[in-house]
Design an enzyme around this catalytic site. Structure first.
Site, PDB file in Angstrom:
ATOM      1  N   GLY A  84       0.456  -1.799   0.048  1.00 48.94           N
ATOM      2  CA  GLY A  84      -0.185  -0.160  -0.034  1.00 48.94           C
ATOM      3  C   GLY A  84       0.589   1.665   0.276  1.00 48.94           C
ATOM      4  O   GLY A  84       0.233   2.642  -0.021  1.00 48.94           O
ATOM      5  N   GLY A  86       2.745   2.265  -2.714  1.00 48.95           N
ATOM      6  CA  GLY A  86       3.130   2.670  -4.255  1.00 48.95           C
ATOM      7  C   GLY A  86       4.547   1.747  -4.043  1.00 48.95           C
ATOM      8  O   GLY A  86       5.391   2.200  -5.574  1.00 48.95           O
ATOM      9  N   SER A  88       5.026  -0.277  -6.409  1.00 50.56           N
ATOM     10  CA  SER A  88       4.666  -0.733  -8.346  1.00 50.56           C
ATOM     11  C   SER A  88       5.086   1.189  -8.946  1.00 50.56           C
ATOM     12  O   SER A  88       5.540   0.606  -9.449  1.00 50.56           O
ATOM     13  CB  SER A  88       3.576  -0.949  -8.444  1.00 50.56           C
ATOM     14  OG  SER A  88       2.313  -0.624  -7.922  1.00 50.56           O
ATOM     15  N   ASP A 130      -0.675   7.268  -7.791  1.00 48.07           N
ATOM     16  CA  ASP A 130       0.472   7.600  -7.049  1.00 48.07           C
ATOM     17  C   ASP A 130       1.659   7.498  -8.000  1.00 48.07           C
ATOM     18  O   ASP A 130       2.268   7.872  -7.063  1.00 48.07           O
ATOM     19  CB  ASP A 130       0.179   5.525  -7.008  1.00 48.07           C
ATOM     20  CG  ASP A 130      -0.749   5.453  -5.754  1.00 48.07           C
ATOM     21  OD1 ASP A 130      -1.367   5.549  -5.529  1.00 48.07           O
ATOM     22  OD2 ASP A 130      -0.543   4.001  -5.697  1.00 48.07           O
TER      23      ASP A 130
END
Ligand code: MEV
Length: 308
Positions: A84, A86, A88, A130
């Site tokens: 959660g 971020g 990625s 994000d």
């Protein structure tokens, strides 16, 4: 060789609702992912052949942006995956900024837009929250309309997102990672089903949008009591949307004793919580007592960094 790095992020308000065009507020934090990219004989990541299954974000970045010789890529990340925070977006922005540098096409807006494309292709559904936060650093407000401190606009499938720089006071945050890996695509799909079939869910999403807008004023006024109260309200609505988990609830309950406000951050279903507090050590301990892993973090004023 090119070295590039990007921070992680925490969503303070508006996750999930932002997918439907409601506003969101996110900040970059001081945990970073670094990539080193050099031309080589074969496409590799950390010495192994690049594979769709293990290196989806890197592979999709290369497919979108690179037409040249094979690349050897090394990665290092302080961001736990599927937490959660971020991870990625962080690996995507680091890779995309390095590739754009090699293509002589590096600009903040280009990094944000191409990174969003990569996340969208990889996850099937995403908002630019994000990737734009990790690109820009500091704080980012995503909204439906263009306001002051506008950065760029991103549009997909009829939804328009206007990204803005947001001045954020130096907040004392603690993140609690449940250790349970969240699956963003699955959680977004779950909320989407609820949103499609249930008008109550649509009202909840709109209410999250209102809370986020109130939070902009509270952040400007450095009014921690109100920010915390709004975080708690946002958390209750996320719970109604079905993205909580018993472990997240246990961490939230423990951390609440020492915090202005605590909420799930990111897609949920596992992943992490974020607490706003004056007592970071106590909150970290409370999170660990509930079985989580605590990260005392600071806002990163820097987004991506590329060193040629
Ligand atoms: C994930 O960090 C945030 C979500 O709102 C999805 C998105 O905005 O892409 C759940």
């Amino acid at each position: 060789m090119v070295l590039a790095s990007a921070p992680a992020k925490v969503i303070l308000f508006g996750e999930h609702a932002v997918v439907y065009g409601e506003p969101a507020i996110a900040v970059a934090i001081n945990l970073r992912t670094t990539v080193a990219i050099a031309k080589g004989k074969n496409f590799t990541v950390n010495g192994r052949p690049i594979e769709d299954k293990f290196h989806r974000y890197i592979k999709n970045s290369i497919d979108l942006l690179w037409r040249g010789d094979p690349l050897e890529i090394m990665t290092y990340s302080a961001v736990p995956s599927s937490s959660g925070m971020g991870s990625s977006a962080s690996i995507t922005v680091a890779t995309v900024s390095a590739l754009l540098h090699l293509n002589n096409a590096l600009s903040e807006e280009n990094v944000a837009k191409k990174s969003f494309e990569v996340e969208y292709i990889t996850q099937g559904s995403a908002s630019p929250t994000d990737t734009s936060t990790v690109t820009h650093g500091s704080g980012v407000l995503v909204s439906r309309k263009m306001n002051e401190n506008f950065l760029w606009k991103i549009e997909k499938n009829g939804v328009k997102w206007y990204l803005h720089h947001l001045n954020i006071p130096s907040l004392k945050l603690v993140i609690g990672f449940s250790g349970i890996k969240g699956n963003t695509a699955m959680m977004v799909a779950k909320v989407r089903r609820f949103y499609r079939w249930n008008s109550f869910a649509r009202d909840v999403i709109k209410e999250i949008g209102k809370i986020t807008l109130s939070a902009v004023d509270a952040l400007n006024n450095e009014d921690y009591e109100t920010i915390g109260d709004l975080m708690n309200r946002n958390n209750r609505l996320l719970t109604i949307l079905g993205v909580s988990h018993p472990k997240l609830r246990a961490m939230i309950q423990n951390a609440s004793k020492y915090s202005y406000g605590v909420k799930i951050t990111g897609a949920g279903g596992g992943g992490s919580i974020v607490a706003l507090t004056d007592e970071q050590e106590e909150v970290a301990k409370a999170i660990e007592d509930a079985g989580g892993v605590a990260y005392i973090v600071e806002i990163s004023r820097k987004g991506f960094i590329v060193e040629g």
